[in-house]
Design an enzyme around this catalytic site. Structure first.
Site, PDB file in Angstrom:
ATOM      1  N   SER A 119       0.827  -1.207   0.000  1.00 57.48           N
ATOM      2  CA  SER A 119       0.000   0.000   0.000  1.00 57.48           C
ATOM      3  C   SER A 119       0.855   1.248   0.000  1.00 57.48           C
ATOM      4  O   SER A 119       0.339   2.335  -0.219  1.00 57.48           O
ATOM      5  CB  SER A 119      -0.929  -0.012   1.212  1.00 57.48           C
ATOM      6  N   HIS A 140      -2.007  -2.958  -6.638  1.00 57.24           N
ATOM      7  CA  HIS A 140      -2.580  -2.640  -5.321  1.00 57.24           C
ATOM      8  C   HIS A 140      -4.099  -2.777  -5.357  1.00 57.24           C
ATOM      9  O   HIS A 140      -4.797  -1.942  -5.932  1.00 57.24           O
ATOM     10  CB  HIS A 140      -2.147  -1.208  -4.948  1.00 57.24           C
ATOM     11  N   GLU A 152      -4.914  -0.215  -8.277  1.00 61.76           N
ATOM     12  CA  GLU A 152      -3.933   0.843  -8.516  1.00 61.76           C
ATOM     13  C   GLU A 152      -2.675   0.141  -9.044  1.00 61.76           C
ATOM     14  O   GLU A 152      -2.077  -0.685  -8.341  1.00 61.76           O
ATOM     15  CB  GLU A 152      -3.668   1.561  -7.178  1.00 61.76           C
ATOM     16  N   ASN A 190      -3.320   6.114  -1.091  1.00 58.70           N
ATOM     17  CA  ASN A 190      -3.000   6.412   0.305  1.00 58.70           C
ATOM     18  C   ASN A 190      -2.432   7.807   0.520  1.00 58.70           C
ATOM     19  O   ASN A 190      -2.474   8.329   1.632  1.00 58.70           O
ATOM     20  CB  ASN A 190      -2.083   5.329   0.870  1.00 58.70           C
TER      21      ASN A 190
HETATM   22  N1  CAA Z   1     -16.322 -10.898  -0.308  1.00 58.08           N
HETATM   23  C1  CAA Z   1     -17.386 -10.893  -1.115  1.00 58.08           C
HETATM   24  N2  CAA Z   1     -18.423 -10.044  -0.956  1.00 58.08           N
HETATM   25  C2  CAA Z   1     -18.360  -9.185   0.082  1.00 58.08           C
HETATM   26  C3  CAA Z   1     -17.270  -9.123   0.978  1.00 58.08           C
HETATM   27  C4  CAA Z   1     -16.208 -10.030   0.743  1.00 58.08           C
HETATM   28  N3  CAA Z   1     -15.120 -10.037   1.518  1.00 58.08           N
HETATM   29  N4  CAA Z   1     -17.506  -8.148   1.883  1.00 58.08           N
HETATM   30  C5  CAA Z   1     -18.692  -7.605   1.589  1.00 58.08           C
HETATM   31  N5  CAA Z   1     -19.213  -8.234   0.493  1.00 58.08           N
HETATM   32  C6  CAA Z   1     -20.451  -7.895  -0.215  1.00 58.08           C
HETATM   33  C7  CAA Z   1     -21.692  -8.250   0.546  1.00 58.08           C
HETATM   34  O1  CAA Z   1     -22.109  -9.558   0.240  1.00 58.08           O
HETATM   35  C8  CAA Z   1     -22.677  -7.200   0.053  1.00 58.08           C
HETATM   36  O2  CAA Z   1     -23.181  -7.518  -1.234  1.00 58.08           O
HETATM   37  P1  CAA Z   1     -24.638  -6.969  -1.724  1.00 58.08           P
HETATM   38  O3  CAA Z   1     -24.674  -5.497  -1.455  1.00 58.08           O
HETATM   39  O4  CAA Z   1     -24.637  -7.285  -3.190  1.00 58.08           O
HETATM   40  O5  CAA Z   1     -25.600  -7.746  -0.921  1.00 58.08           O
HETATM   41  C9  CAA Z   1     -21.822  -5.971  -0.143  1.00 58.08           C
HETATM   42  O6  CAA Z   1     -20.473  -6.453  -0.307  1.00 58.08           O
HETATM   43  C10 CAA Z   1     -21.905  -5.064   1.028  1.00 58.08           C
HETATM   44  O7  CAA Z   1     -21.546  -5.797   2.199  1.00 58.08           O
HETATM   45  P2  CAA Z   1     -22.359  -5.769   3.560  1.00 58.08           P
HETATM   46  O8  CAA Z   1     -23.834  -5.638   3.317  1.00 58.08           O
HETATM   47  O9  CAA Z   1     -21.850  -6.883   4.400  1.00 58.08           O
HETATM   48  O10 CAA Z   1     -21.857  -4.479   4.309  1.00 58.08           O
HETATM   49  P3  CAA Z   1     -21.853  -2.986   3.886  1.00 58.08           P
HETATM   50  O11 CAA Z   1     -22.989  -2.607   3.018  1.00 58.08           O
HETATM   51  O12 CAA Z   1     -21.657  -2.287   5.166  1.00 58.08           O
HETATM   52  O13 CAA Z   1     -20.528  -2.840   2.987  1.00 58.08           O
HETATM   53  C11 CAA Z   1     -18.225  -2.605   2.601  1.00 58.08           C
HETATM   54  C12 CAA Z   1     -19.298  -3.285   3.439  1.00 58.08           C
HETATM   55  C13 CAA Z   1     -18.254  -3.138   1.175  1.00 58.08           C
HETATM   56  C14 CAA Z   1     -16.892  -2.978   3.255  1.00 58.08           C
HETATM   57  C15 CAA Z   1     -18.513  -1.049   2.601  1.00 58.08           C
HETATM   58  O14 CAA Z   1     -18.671  -0.578   3.901  1.00 58.08           O
HETATM   59  C16 CAA Z   1     -17.386  -0.251   1.956  1.00 58.08           C
HETATM   60  O15 CAA Z   1     -17.285  -0.131   0.744  1.00 58.08           O
HETATM   61  N6  CAA Z   1     -16.509   0.322   2.798  1.00 58.08           N
HETATM   62  C17 CAA Z   1     -15.344   1.091   2.346  1.00 58.08           C
HETATM   63  C18 CAA Z   1     -14.273   0.154   1.904  1.00 58.08           C
HETATM   64  C19 CAA Z   1     -13.042   0.874   1.489  1.00 58.08           C
HETATM   65  O16 CAA Z   1     -12.942   2.104   1.465  1.00 58.08           O
HETATM   66  N7  CAA Z   1     -12.029   0.084   1.160  1.00 58.08           N
HETATM   67  C20 CAA Z   1     -10.732   0.615   0.814  1.00 58.08           C
HETATM   68  C21 CAA Z   1      -9.872   0.543   2.032  1.00 58.08           C
HETATM   69  S1  CAA Z   1      -8.280   1.178   1.707  1.00 58.08           S
HETATM   70  C22 CAA Z   1      -7.463  -0.112   1.056  1.00 58.08           C
HETATM   71  O17 CAA Z   1      -7.897  -1.229   0.958  1.00 58.08           O
HETATM   72  C23 CAA Z   1      -6.110   0.198   0.566  1.00 58.08           C
HETATM   73  C24 CAA Z   1      -5.023   0.491   1.492  1.00 58.08           C
HETATM   74  O18 CAA Z   1      -3.901   0.482   0.994  1.00 58.08           O
HETATM   75  C25 CAA Z   1      -5.171   0.860   2.912  1.00 58.08           C
END
Ligand code: CAA
Length: 296
Positions: A119, A140, A152, A190
């Site tokens: 990251s 990424h 990315e 990031n």
């Molecule tokens: N595998 C498969 N499907 C998944 C999953 C996984 N691990 N996690 C969630 N899902 C699916 C669920 O089945 C659900 O599908 P539907 O909407 O089609 O039913 C959908 O994703 C949403 O999940 P939930 O209903 O369980 O929960 P939610 O609506 O609260 O969403 C989330 C969860 C997708 C994590 C959402 O909160 C989100 O997008 N959060 C932000 C995530 C983000 O910003 N990620 C980037 C982080 S930074 C990074 O990764 C890089 C770094 O270098 C730090």
């Protein structure tokens, strides 16, 4: 032509990356020195595939084919010997990554592309330790990998145009949207995300508002799926701190200095969702967001 892929590290990112490649028909070797972690990763992949089956986006047959495409192995040299692409997704520790890249470079065939899911660690620095800097690239993924569309793609100083293009095309084959960026601290994701998270933590530290208020303003006001403090917990507070340090060291600009509250929380072992407490408290099986008593 990429057919065989090895993924190194079976943590959250590694298992998500293996899941997605296998779902799109690639043969994947998932490698981790820790056998318990490998078993846990397969259980997580199975559970996440079940969600897709329940939603009707995948059939039972496709789930089975995905799982059949994944082999688990404990040894890097053995696991990369037939690979066309290796994606390293180990812990964000530069010495560990350099050692894994040394083994990847020795063990993988000469044509193999060596990618890292880092990251924030410099692709150029990792590449310089190999004998194939032109074939080292950043790939990424975002967490949760099966859900998030972005890849990315990071061009190191010596990465060849062909290698970057191969990773761009491969990302599209996974249904993702690749964005190519250059190799400077934090890349793009990031460099922009972490100062936002740090500013949210400063706002809490300075008493401008509480945890829920800060997150609600950003969720409802900016249409973010999670507020910055919940997102910090989701990413891991130790990971956020490590990335901020890379930005601070890499640019030498005090605006990236990590908030003392973040430093204290990591020192106290409050790392976020993965160990039960950060800005919120986490109970396995519950989706309820409960602010940590420390911030009430
Ligand atoms: N595998 C498969 N499907 C998944 C999953 C996984 N691990 N996690 C969630 N899902 C699916 C669920 O089945 C659900 O599908 P539907 O909407 O089609 O039913 C959908 O994703 C949403 O999940 P939930 O209903 O369980 O929960 P939610 O609506 O609260 O969403 C989330 C969860 C997708 C994590 C959402 O909160 C989100 O997008 N959060 C932000 C995530 C983000 O910003 N990620 C980037 C982080 S930074 C990074 O990764 C890089 C770094 O270098 C730090």
């Amino acid at each position: 032509m990429i057919k065989n892929i090895s993924v190194i590290g079976a943590g959250t990112m590694g298992n998500g990356i293996a899941h997605v490649f296998a779902q799109y028909g690639f043969k994947v070797n998932l490698i981790d020195v820790n056998p318990t972690q490998l078993q846990r990763a397969m259980a997580t992949i199975g559970k996440n595939l079940d969600r897709q089956v329940a939603k009707g986006t995948l059939t039972e047959e496709q789930k089975k084919a995905t799982l059949d495409n994944i082999s688990i192995l404990p040894d890097v040299s053995e696991g990369v010997k037939d690979a066309d692409l290796v994606v390293e997704a180990a812990t964000e520790n530069i010495d560990l990554k350099l050692e894994i890249f040394r083994l990847m470079d020795l063990g993988a065939p000469p044509h193999c592309i060596l990618a890292t899911n880092t990251s924030s660690i410099s692709i150029t620095k990792i590449a310089a330790k190999t004998n194939r800097a032109d074939k080292v690239v950043g790939m990424h993924f975002m967490n949760p990998v099966p859900v998030m569309k972005l890849v990315e793609v990071i061009d190191g100083y010596a990465t060849s145009k062909e290698v970057t293009q191969t990773i761009v095309e491969l990302s599209k084959q996974l249904g993702k949207i690749p964005c190519v960026v250059n190799d400077y601290p934090g890349f793009i994701a990031n460099r922009i995300l972490m100062p936002m998270i740090n500013e949210a933590i400063y706002s809490l530290y300075e008493g401008v508002a509480g945890v829920e208020e800060i997150d609600t303003v950003m969720k409802l006001g900016m249409a973010h799926p999670m507020g910055p403090l919940q997102l910090a917990d989701f990413i891991g507070l130790d990971v956020c701190l490590a990335i901020l340090k890379v930005l601070h060291d890499g640019f030498g600009n005090p605006k990236y200095a990590p908030c003392p509250l973040l430093v204290n929380m990591v020192t106290a072992g409050k790392l976020g969702a993965k160990n039960g407490e950060g800005f919120y408290m986490y109970t396995p099986g519950s989706k309820e967001l409960v602010v940590s008593s420390r911030f009430k």
